[in-house]
Scaffold this active site. Sequence first.
Site, PDB file in Angstrom:
ATOM      1  N   MET A  78       1.320  -1.507  -0.152  1.00  0.00           N
ATOM      2  CA  MET A  78      -0.169   0.334   0.149  1.00  0.00           C
ATOM      3  C   MET A  78       0.790   0.992   0.218  1.00  0.00           C
ATOM      4  O   MET A  78       0.761   2.117  -0.373  1.00  0.00           O
ATOM      5  CB  MET A  78      -0.984  -0.285   0.948  1.00  0.00           C
ATOM      6  CG  MET A  78      -2.221  -0.944   1.393  1.00  0.00           C
ATOM      7  SD  MET A  78      -2.897  -0.759   3.180  1.00  0.00           S
ATOM      8  CE  MET A  78      -3.434   1.025   3.115  1.00  0.00           C
ATOM      9  N   GLY A  79       1.611   1.111   0.618  1.00  0.00           N
ATOM     10  CA  GLY A  79       2.554   1.931   0.835  1.00  0.00           C
ATOM     11  C   GLY A  79       4.326   2.138   1.363  1.00  0.00           C
ATOM     12  O   GLY A  79       4.818   0.529   1.690  1.00  0.00           O
ATOM     13  N   GLU A  83      10.703   4.966   6.773  1.00  0.00           N
ATOM     14  CA  GLU A  83      10.843   3.863   7.732  1.00  0.00           C
ATOM     15  C   GLU A  83      10.188   2.634   8.236  1.00  0.00           C
ATOM     16  O   GLU A  83       9.694   1.940   9.229  1.00  0.00           O
ATOM     17  CB  GLU A  83      11.011   4.996   9.482  1.00  0.00           C
ATOM     18  CG  GLU A  83      11.519   6.009   9.102  1.00  0.00           C
ATOM     19  CD  GLU A  83      12.098   5.940  10.597  1.00  0.00           C
ATOM     20  OE1 GLU A  83      11.241   7.134  11.832  1.00  0.00           O
ATOM     21  OE2 GLU A  83      13.091   6.654  10.175  1.00  0.00           O
ATOM     22  N   SER A  84       9.093   2.150   6.686  1.00  0.00           N
ATOM     23  CA  SER A  84       8.610   1.121   7.379  1.00  0.00           C
ATOM     24  C   SER A  84       7.684   0.590   5.246  1.00  0.00           C
ATOM     25  O   SER A  84       8.154   1.619   4.556  1.00  0.00           O
ATOM     26  CB  SER A  84       6.585   1.566   7.513  1.00  0.00           C
ATOM     27  OG  SER A  84       5.944   2.371   7.280  1.00  0.00           O
ATOM     28  N   VAL A 142       4.159  -1.233   3.833  1.00  0.00           N
ATOM     29  CA  VAL A 142       2.844  -1.226   4.651  1.00  0.00           C
ATOM     30  C   VAL A 142       1.979  -2.083   3.615  1.00  0.00           C
ATOM     31  O   VAL A 142       2.453  -1.287   1.680  1.00  0.00           O
ATOM     32  CB  VAL A 142       2.455   0.137   4.753  1.00  0.00           C
ATOM     33  CG1 VAL A 142       0.788  -0.156   5.210  1.00  0.00           C
ATOM     34  CG2 VAL A 142       2.706   1.290   5.736  1.00  0.00           C
ATOM     35  N   ILE A 161      -8.424   0.335   7.239  1.00  0.00           N
ATOM     36  CA  ILE A 161      -9.936   1.312   8.173  1.00  0.00           C
ATOM     37  C   ILE A 161      -9.676   2.206   6.434  1.00  0.00           C
ATOM     38  O   ILE A 161      -8.538   2.180   5.281  1.00  0.00           O
ATOM     39  CB  ILE A 161      -9.162   2.923   8.583  1.00  0.00           C
ATOM     40  CG1 ILE A 161      -9.020   2.388  10.126  1.00  0.00           C
ATOM     41  CG2 ILE A 161     -10.193   3.819   8.576  1.00  0.00           C
ATOM     42  CD1 ILE A 161      -8.700   3.410  10.984  1.00  0.00           C
ATOM     43  N   ASP A 164       4.847  12.529  15.987  1.00  0.00           N
ATOM     44  CA  ASP A 164       4.596  12.500  14.719  1.00  0.00           C
ATOM     45  C   ASP A 164       3.395  13.113  13.739  1.00  0.00           C
ATOM     46  O   ASP A 164       3.080  12.181  12.275  1.00  0.00           O
ATOM     47  CB  ASP A 164       5.585  11.524  13.889  1.00  0.00           C
ATOM     48  CG  ASP A 164       6.003  11.804  12.705  1.00  0.00           C
ATOM     49  OD1 ASP A 164       6.430  12.569  12.086  1.00  0.00           O
ATOM     50  OD2 ASP A 164       5.382  10.256  11.631  1.00  0.00           O
ATOM     51  N   ASN A 168      -0.420  11.305   8.532  1.00  0.00           N
ATOM     52  CA  ASN A 168      -1.125  10.811  10.221  1.00  0.00           C
ATOM     53  C   ASN A 168      -2.187  10.671  10.290  1.00  0.00           C
ATOM     54  O   ASN A 168      -2.503  10.345  11.331  1.00  0.00           O
ATOM     55  CB  ASN A 168       0.026  10.701  10.022  1.00  0.00           C
ATOM     56  CG  ASN A 168       1.392   9.971   9.828  1.00  0.00           C
ATOM     57  OD1 ASN A 168       1.400   9.183   9.209  1.00  0.00           O
ATOM     58  ND2 ASN A 168       2.997  10.220  11.388  1.00  0.00           N
ATOM     59  N   ASP A 217      -0.156   5.892  12.525  1.00  0.00           N
ATOM     60  CA  ASP A 217       1.111   5.535  12.334  1.00  0.00           C
ATOM     61  C   ASP A 217       2.220   6.582  13.506  1.00  0.00           C
ATOM     62  O   ASP A 217       2.484   7.017  14.758  1.00  0.00           O
ATOM     63  CB  ASP A 217       2.020   6.683  11.835  1.00  0.00           C
ATOM     64  CG  ASP A 217       3.317   6.848  11.201  1.00  0.00           C
ATOM     65  OD1 ASP A 217       3.950   5.574  11.593  1.00  0.00           O
ATOM     66  OD2 ASP A 217       3.542   7.466   9.908  1.00  0.00           O
TER      67      ASP A 217
HETATM   68  N1  ADP Z   1      -4.977   0.789   9.265  1.00  0.00           N
HETATM   69  C1  ADP Z   1      -4.485   1.648   8.616  1.00  0.00           C
HETATM   70  N2  ADP Z   1      -5.872   1.741   7.357  1.00  0.00           N
HETATM   71  C2  ADP Z   1      -5.490   2.214   6.427  1.00  0.00           C
HETATM   72  N3  ADP Z   1      -4.635   2.771   6.057  1.00  0.00           N
HETATM   73  C3  ADP Z   1      -3.238   2.126   6.830  1.00  0.00           C
HETATM   74  C4  ADP Z   1      -3.440   1.446   8.317  1.00  0.00           C
HETATM   75  N4  ADP Z   1      -2.498   1.679   8.860  1.00  0.00           N
HETATM   76  C5  ADP Z   1      -1.760   2.530   7.988  1.00  0.00           C
HETATM   77  N5  ADP Z   1      -2.294   2.708   6.970  1.00  0.00           N
HETATM   78  C6  ADP Z   1      -1.829   3.611   5.302  1.00  0.00           C
HETATM   79  O1  ADP Z   1      -0.146   2.971   4.559  1.00  0.00           O
HETATM   80  C7  ADP Z   1       0.824   4.340   4.951  1.00  0.00           C
HETATM   81  C8  ADP Z   1       1.870   4.597   5.816  1.00  0.00           C
HETATM   82  O2  ADP Z   1       1.422   4.014   7.649  1.00  0.00           O
HETATM   83  P1  ADP Z   1       2.473   4.767   8.513  1.00  0.00           P
HETATM   84  O3  ADP Z   1       1.675   3.597   9.498  1.00  0.00           O
HETATM   85  O4  ADP Z   1       2.024   6.140   8.414  1.00  0.00           O
HETATM   86  O5  ADP Z   1       3.183   4.514   8.204  1.00  0.00           O
HETATM   87  P2  ADP Z   1       4.630   5.017   7.850  1.00  0.00           P
HETATM   88  O6  ADP Z   1       4.239   6.778   7.660  1.00  0.00           O
HETATM   89  O7  ADP Z   1       5.836   5.360   7.904  1.00  0.00           O
HETATM   90  O8  ADP Z   1       5.411   4.623   6.437  1.00  0.00           O
HETATM   91  C9  ADP Z   1      -0.414   5.232   5.290  1.00  0.00           C
HETATM   92  O9  ADP Z   1      -0.576   6.927   5.191  1.00  0.00           O
HETATM   93  C10 ADP Z   1      -2.168   4.655   4.971  1.00  0.00           C
HETATM   94  O10 ADP Z   1      -2.378   4.912   4.147  1.00  0.00           O
HETATM   95 MG    MG Z   2       3.300   7.856   8.170  1.00  0.00          MG
END
Ligand code: ADP
Ligand code: MG
Length: 282
Positions: free
Chosen positions: A96-97, A101-102, A104, A181, A217, A222, A234
């Site tokens: 998804m992304g 630092e991650s 997803v 979500i 953050d 976020n 996040d």
């Molecule tokens: N529970 C969730 N439901 C829907 N989308 C999510 C969820 N968790 C993360 N995402 C998506 O993944 C992206 C990255 O997650 P995030 O926790 O913000 O990690 P980071 O910004 O550190 O890479 C978010 O911007 C969002 O689009």
């Molecule tokens: Mg984020």
Amino acid sequence: MIELYRGLDRKDECILNAIFDNMWDFEYVPVHAIARECGISEEKIELALKKLGGMRITENKYTEYLGASFTFKGLSVFSLKRLVNKNAVSMLGNIMGEGKESVVYNAMSERYGEVVVKFHRVGYPSFKKVKEKRDYGSLHYTVLTVRSAKREYNALKKLYGYASVPQPVAWEGNAVVTRLIDAKELFRVKISNPGDVLDMILEEIKKMYARGIIHGDLSQFNILVNSDGVWIIDFPQSVDTKDPMAQEYLERDVKNVLDYFERTYRLKKDLKEVMKYIKDET
Ligand SMILES: Nc1ncnc2c1ncn2[C@@H]1O[C@H](COP(=O)(O)OP(=O)(O)O)[C@@H](O)[C@H]1O
Ligand SMILES: [Mg+2]
């Protein structure tokens, strides 16, 4: 990821477990420690490590002895395996992304339906920076990464049911699983009722504060929104409200949000007043 996962046999799995169990004590976990934990000869472990190294699952290094540590990919495969074993995840979907630092992924869980798996990789590329070296000694970045995932999971556990955050499903290694979500990041959408949405976000910050947590953050990246409401996501940087840096972080979080609404929607709120509202001092 899935191909890597399938390429692992029981011996490999035991080796990965042994690296994980010992990575708190060794930057590179020695072959003899792995051999002892798995009850397999050192020669066989060395051979298996060569294979795992070739797959970029472990990084092997000779010092006085041969030792192994996880790569980001290796730690993620290990964590996924554990999530599948405990039935938290049944199928990994698409990315998804991907951030600094991650990474997803979408995933399916028999118990929870559509979920999101976030693989943390804190400190990975920049670990050799002097500052971090000083702060963490010779701790491997995998340790920092696991800590980051745990911190996020714990914050979500504490907040879920009190503030609008994704439901935490599981944590293993560097992976945190939450329920999906169906909403978009605030910065991606043009909202028609920005005043209401801003108030909802500030209310969430207030609820989190009352529960003892500061995001650390927070920004338009976020916060998720849809027509039903807002969600805060996040949390690896989150701190306790008793942390010495707490007030500074809280003010920065609030300022980020207020600045965004002012810039994007010409909505202005007084930072001091908002801080009082959040801390319940009005
Ligand atoms: N529970 C969730 N439901 C829907 N989308 C999510 C969820 N968790 C993360 N995402 C998506 O993944 C992206 C990255 O997650 P995030 O926790 O913000 O990690 P980071 O910004 O550190 O890479 C978010 O911007 C969002 O689009
Ligand atoms: Mg984020």
